[in-house]
Design an enzyme around this catalytic site. Sequence first.
Site, PDB file in Angstrom:
ATOM      1  N   ASP A 123      -7.610  -7.672   0.520  1.00 54.27           N
ATOM      2  CA  ASP A 123      -6.658  -7.838   1.620  1.00 54.27           C
ATOM      3  C   ASP A 123      -7.346  -7.421   2.903  1.00 54.27           C
ATOM      4  OD1 ASP A 123      -5.344  -5.181   2.992  1.00 54.27           O
ATOM      5  OD2 ASP A 123      -6.208  -4.746   1.033  1.00 54.27           O
ATOM      6  N   ASP A 151       0.854  -1.181   0.000  1.00 53.05           N
ATOM      7  CA  ASP A 151       0.000   0.000   0.000  1.00 53.05           C
ATOM      8  C   ASP A 151       0.894   1.237   0.000  1.00 53.05           C
ATOM      9  OD1 ASP A 151       0.957   0.235   2.577  1.00 53.05           O
ATOM     10  OD2 ASP A 151      -0.881  -0.463   3.518  1.00 53.05           O
TER      11      ASP A 151
END
Length: 374
Positions: free
Chosen positions: A264, A89
């Site tokens: 996720d 991320d």
Amino acid sequence: MKFELDTTDGRARRGRLVFERGTVETPAFMPVGTYGTVKGMTPEEVRATGADILLGNTFHLWLRPGEEIMRKHGDLHDFMNWQRPILTDSGGFQVFSLGDIRKITEEGVHFRSPINGEKIFMDAEKSMQIQYSLGSDVVMIFDECTPYPATHDEARKSMQMSLRWAQRSRDEFDRLENPNSLFGIIQGSVYEDLRDESLKGLLEIGYDGYAVGGLAVGEPKEDMHRILEHVCPQIPADKPRYLMGVGKPEDLVEGVRRGVDMFDCVMPTRNARNGHLFTSEGVIKIRNARHRDDTSPLDAKCDCYTCKNYSRAYLYHLDRCNEILGARLNTIHNLRYYQMLMEGLRGAIETGTLDAFVEEFYTSQGREVPKLSD
């Protein structure tokens, strides 16, 4: 990265992401390795649960151990000994979660380190540089995760700044000549017109895949489903679709039904450490005294190491004694449950039996199937 789409069943898609480091079958769930580890698990154990790809956290890995130590090892793959694909991320969500100790400007975010209070600055360019150092197979653009609730005007301003940061992320990614993949992130809160504007802007810039961000942040499930139903059909069919930070098993099922390819979440690992275990019949709270003398496995339908070798009573005992092994065995099970769920979804899409699979999923837990919009 190449995305291959094999077949569909309704809006659900069956395909794969092909990387130099390996293939990821989709729909896929990515276990979260925040600090370069899935908590309590070796890479071999994570792989044994069926995981093809992991998620790493740019923000935390930047603060600790830092880029210099990472470069000495090669990259994140070498540092943590996971030679399969990794998605990182951008660090944006963690920065914006700092609340009062951060200040957002057009340039980026000023904040104090949650570790030692040091003043730090992160922007789109720095995020791209860190992820380049990590060797991420999938790099995420730097964006602002719009808080919920937000007014239309607040969400619009946040989304438009994220679009400007998206262009800066693209420019820096290209300047670095990063050979890996870059995903855009669609923002706009619960407002369909803002989601449209965000996606339009991202498509004009061009990315290898598109994530739906800013969901599962407190909004009602109906809003999350509505936004997915609105946005997913507009994402080009030849690009993967990633729903960030989601979620519970039913969230994965509902996301797949609406065309999502990637997920996720920390839920399977975090819940495992707290004794909340996912099974084909619903959640088991292993700390409940009724499991004290139960000789049966957690889930008779599960093929994980934990279910094949240990009873509920043993897991209850480990939890009561606060033994590290208990958290590890729980984590192995929860991660395997998630991967078995994804395997089941992929198989159902392949055979055109997704509706039956979904009905069985909910029926076995004594719940009704949520309706899709027409």
